[in-house]
Design an enzyme around this catalytic site. Structure first.
Site, PDB file in Angstrom:
ATOM      1  N   CYS A  93      62.577  15.932 -64.229  1.00 26.92           N
ATOM      2  CA  CYS A  93      63.368  15.596 -64.737  1.00 26.92           C
ATOM      3  C   CYS A  93      64.744  16.712 -64.250  1.00 26.92           C
ATOM      4  O   CYS A  93      65.019  16.734 -64.717  1.00 26.92           O
ATOM      5  CB  CYS A  93      62.675  15.506 -66.094  1.00 26.92           C
ATOM      6  SG  CYS A  93      62.330  14.090 -66.640  1.00 26.92           S
ATOM      7  N   HIS A 151      68.844  21.447 -71.568  1.00 29.65           N
ATOM      8  CA  HIS A 151      67.992  20.087 -71.161  1.00 29.65           C
ATOM      9  C   HIS A 151      66.928  20.048 -72.315  1.00 29.65           C
ATOM     10  O   HIS A 151      66.596  18.826 -72.396  1.00 29.65           O
ATOM     11  CB  HIS A 151      66.723  20.708 -70.455  1.00 29.65           C
ATOM     12  CG  HIS A 151      66.092  19.572 -69.843  1.00 29.65           C
ATOM     13  ND1 HIS A 151      65.317  18.987 -69.042  1.00 29.65           N
ATOM     14  CD2 HIS A 151      64.408  19.891 -70.071  1.00 29.65           C
ATOM     15  CE1 HIS A 151      64.943  18.383 -68.735  1.00 29.65           C
ATOM     16  NE2 HIS A 151      63.604  18.814 -69.612  1.00 29.65           N
ATOM     17  N   GLU A 201      63.744  26.677 -74.507  1.00 30.25           N
ATOM     18  CA  GLU A 201      65.717  26.761 -73.980  1.00 30.25           C
ATOM     19  C   GLU A 201      65.346  28.136 -74.973  1.00 30.25           C
ATOM     20  O   GLU A 201      66.403  28.699 -74.253  1.00 30.25           O
ATOM     21  CB  GLU A 201      65.237  25.468 -73.710  1.00 30.25           C
ATOM     22  CG  GLU A 201      66.926  25.527 -72.809  1.00 30.25           C
ATOM     23  CD  GLU A 201      67.521  23.791 -72.441  1.00 30.25           C
ATOM     24  OE1 GLU A 201      68.357  24.144 -71.903  1.00 30.25           O
ATOM     25  OE2 GLU A 201      66.925  23.327 -72.982  1.00 30.25           O
ATOM     26  N   LYS A 230      71.308  14.246 -74.226  1.00 27.77           N
ATOM     27  CA  LYS A 230      70.255  13.596 -74.849  1.00 27.77           C
ATOM     28  C   LYS A 230      70.006  12.944 -76.550  1.00 27.77           C
ATOM     29  O   LYS A 230      69.108  11.788 -76.586  1.00 27.77           O
ATOM     30  CB  LYS A 230      68.603  14.408 -74.250  1.00 27.77           C
ATOM     31  CG  LYS A 230      68.663  14.504 -72.896  1.00 27.77           C
ATOM     32  CD  LYS A 230      67.554  15.384 -72.738  1.00 27.77           C
ATOM     33  CE  LYS A 230      66.933  15.229 -70.935  1.00 27.77           C
ATOM     34  NZ  LYS A 230      68.204  16.821 -70.999  1.00 27.77           N
ATOM     35  N   HIS A 279      66.058   9.962 -72.851  1.00 27.68           N
ATOM     36  CA  HIS A 279      66.251  11.176 -71.509  1.00 27.68           C
ATOM     37  C   HIS A 279      65.840  10.126 -70.277  1.00 27.68           C
ATOM     38  O   HIS A 279      65.039   9.546 -69.950  1.00 27.68           O
ATOM     39  CB  HIS A 279      64.611  11.791 -71.802  1.00 27.68           C
ATOM     40  CG  HIS A 279      64.169  12.858 -70.373  1.00 27.68           C
ATOM     41  ND1 HIS A 279      65.516  13.506 -69.499  1.00 27.68           N
ATOM     42  CD2 HIS A 279      63.310  13.783 -70.465  1.00 27.68           C
ATOM     43  CE1 HIS A 279      64.872  14.754 -69.172  1.00 27.68           C
ATOM     44  NE2 HIS A 279      63.927  14.223 -69.685  1.00 27.68           N
ATOM     45  N   PHE A 310      58.351  18.406 -65.267  1.00 30.88           N
ATOM     46  CA  PHE A 310      57.362  18.673 -64.662  1.00 30.88           C
ATOM     47  C   PHE A 310      56.689  19.490 -63.613  1.00 30.88           C
ATOM     48  O   PHE A 310      57.598  18.914 -62.413  1.00 30.88           O
ATOM     49  CB  PHE A 310      56.385  17.456 -63.966  1.00 30.88           C
ATOM     50  CG  PHE A 310      56.321  16.344 -66.269  1.00 30.88           C
ATOM     51  CD1 PHE A 310      56.878  17.231 -67.729  1.00 30.88           C
ATOM     52  CD2 PHE A 310      55.782  15.039 -65.890  1.00 30.88           C
ATOM     53  CE1 PHE A 310      56.415  16.832 -67.964  1.00 30.88           C
ATOM     54  CE2 PHE A 310      55.850  14.739 -67.154  1.00 30.88           C
ATOM     55  CZ  PHE A 310      55.966  15.275 -68.443  1.00 30.88           C
TER      56      PHE A 310
END
Length: 419
Positions: A169, A310, A321, A342, A347, A406
Site C-alpha cells: 500500500c 495513511h 500514525e 480514504k 483504500h 504490509f
C-alpha cells in the site's frame, strides 16, 4: 540534485475519472463506497468496495475510451486504469516530445500492490476446469505489474527509464519518490509516475476478510463504512483506481512555460522491521519516514500545515500514525491539520499513495483541507485536528502525504508551492 515539479495530473477513482472532478467530489463530502454488484459476494463477509463508476457519461470509466476492444480483452484492468490516468496526466502536462532525443529523456514508473491478481485467479480456475489450451497467450504479459509502465510507454513513445514499484500500500508514494530521484540524478527530464490497482475480486476480498482487515459491519450502509479514527471503525474498505503525475525537472518545465502544480520537495523511506502486516505500535517506522522527508526537503516540522494520512480505518493501524505524528512534530502537532481521504475513496492499495499525493497537491494549491468523512467520535488518543466531516479553508505552506504497507514499508512525500 535537480529540483522536481509536478506538471500533469491524472486520476481514476471511486469518486470518478479526472483529477479536478475527483477533488471537487472529495471536498463536497461525497463517498465512492457502494455495494458490490459486479461479482458474487453472497458467501463473503464483506460486500462493499470503493468502485470506479463505469459508464459512458462524463466522469465515468469506459474501457473502450481508453483502449480498443482487443486491448481491453488482453489487459488486466489495473493496466487500463493506469492508461486512463496516464493519458490524462500527459494531456494535462501539455508536453509532447518532438525528437528521438526528447523521447529518450521521458520515463515511466507506475507500480501496483497486487496487479493482475483477478486475471491470475480467473486463469487458475480456467486451467483446472477447462485445461491449458483455454489459457490466453496474453495472460502473463497482461497481468504482470511492470506491464502498466510498459503499455503506457509504448502508447506515448517514452523511451527513458522504464520501471515499476511493488511495495503493497506504499507503492504509489514510492513510485513518485523514486521517479523524482531519477530526475534529480539526471537519468530523465520527465517521469510519468504513479500507481494503479483493480483488485476488487473474490480472491482479494476473501483474503483480506480472513485476516479480519476489511470492514464487515457496514454492508447495509456502505457510505458509512470507511471511517478512519472513528471508534466504530471495523476495518478498511477495499478500493480501486489509479493516479499518475507528470514529474519534471524544474528548469525544463520553466523553459517550455509549463503550468506547475507544485514541487516534490521531500521523500522519505523506512522499514518497521516488526511484523508482516501490523505496524510498529510505537510508530517508529512512520516517524522515521516523515523525518527523512523533512530532512530531504530541508524543512522544519513546524513548516508543515497539512498531512494527508495513511489512516485506512483499521482499529490497530490508525492510532499508530497519530503516535508517530505526535512524536515527530511535538507541540506543533496541535497546529497541524490531518485528514484521511480514504474515508471517501476506500483504500486503493497500490494506487492510494499516488491519488492521495494528487489530493495533497490540489489542497495546497487551493488552500483547502479535504475532510475525514464519518468521523463522529475519534479514539481518545487521536485528539488532533482530523478535519471531521466537512472541508474547510486553510492556507497550506507545505503538505505531507503518508503511505504505509504490509511488511513494514513506509513512504512520506512533501509538496511545496510552485517555485
Amino acid at each position: 540534485m535537480r529540483r522536481v515539479v509536478v506538471t500533469g495530473l491524472g486520476v481514476v477513482s471511486p469518486l470518478g475519472v479526472g483529477a479536478e472532478r475527483c477533488f471537487s467530489a472529495l471536498l463536497a463530502g461525497r463517498s465512492g463506497i457502494s455495494r458490490l454488484e459486479r461479482i458474487d459476494v453472497s458467501d463473503l463477509p464483506t460486500k462493499i468496495a470503493g468502485q470506479v463508476p463505469r459508464g459512458s457519461e462524463l466522469g465515468q470509466y469506459d474501457p473502450l475510451r481508453v483502449a480498443n476492444a482487443k486491448e481491453v480483452r488482453r489487459y488486466d484492468e489495473f493496466i487500463l486504469f493506469a492508461l486512463a490516468a496516464a493519458d490524462e496526466a500527459v494531456a494535462d502536462s501539455g508536453y509532447q516530445p518532438e525528437t528521438e532525443a526528447d523521447r529518450e529523456r521521458v520515463g515511466v514508473l507506475i507500480g501496483s500492490g497486487i496487479g493482475g491478481l483477478p486475471s491470475i485467479a480467473e486463469n487458475a480456475v480456467k486451467l483446472e476446469t477447462e485445461g491449458p489450451r483455454r489459457i490466453s497467450p496474453y495472460f502473463i504479459p497482461g497481468s504482470l505489474i511492470n506491464e502498466a509502465s510498459g503499455v503506457v510507454s509504448i502508447r506515448h513513445g517514452f523511451k527513458g527509464p522504464n520501471h515499476a514499484v511493488v511495495t503493497a500500500c506504499a507503492t504509489g508514494a514510492h513510485a513518485l519518490g523514486d521517479a523524482a530521484r531519477l530526475i534529480a540524478l539526471g537519468d530523465a527530464d520527465l517521469m510519468l509516475a504513479g500507481g494503479s490497482e483493480a483488485a476488487t475480486c473474490r480472491l482479494t476480498l476473501a483474503g483480506f476478510a480472513i485476516m479480519r482487515a476489511v470492514s464487515t459491519g457496514f454492508n447495509e450502509c456502505p457510505l458509512e463504512a470507511s471511517r478512519p479514527w472513528d471508534r466504530a471503525r471495523d476495518g478498511f474498505v477495499i478500493g480501486e483506481g489509479a493516479g499518475a503525475c507528470m514529474l519534471e525537472e524544474l528548469e525544463h518545465a520553466k523553459r517550455r512555460g509549463a503550468r506547475i502544480y507544485g514541487e516534490l520537495m521531500g521523500y522519505g523511506l523506512s522499514g518497521d522491521a516488526h511484523h508482516l502486516s501490523a505496524p510498529d505500535p510505537q510508530g517508529g517506522g512512520a516517524r522515521r519516514a516523515m523525518s527523512a522527508a523533512l530532512s530531504h526537503a530541508k524543512l522544519n516540522p513546524n513548516q508543515i500545515d497539512y498531512i494527508n494520512a495513511h489512516a485506512t480505518s483499521t482499529p490497530v493501524g490508525d492510532p499508530v500514525e497519530i503516535t508517530a505524528v505526535k512524536a515527530l512534530f511535538g507541540a506543533h502537532a496541535r497546529s497541524l491539520a490531518i485528514s484521511s481521504t480514504k474515508s471517501a475513496t476506500g483504500h486503493l492499495l497500490g494506487a492510494a499513495g499516488a491519488v492521495e499525493a494528487i489530493f495533497s497537491l490540489l489542497a495546497l494549491r487551493d488552500g483547502v483541507l479535504p475532510p475525514t468523512l464519518n468521523l463522529h467520535e475519534p479514539d481518545a488518543d487521536c485528539d488532533l485536528d482530523l478535519v471531521p466531516l466537512e472541508a474547510r479553508p486553510k492556507r497550506i505552506r507545505y503538505a505531507l502525504s503518508n503511505s504505509f504497507g504490509f511488511g513494514g514499508t513506509n513512504a512520506a512525500l512533501i509538496f511545496g508551492p510552485p517555485p
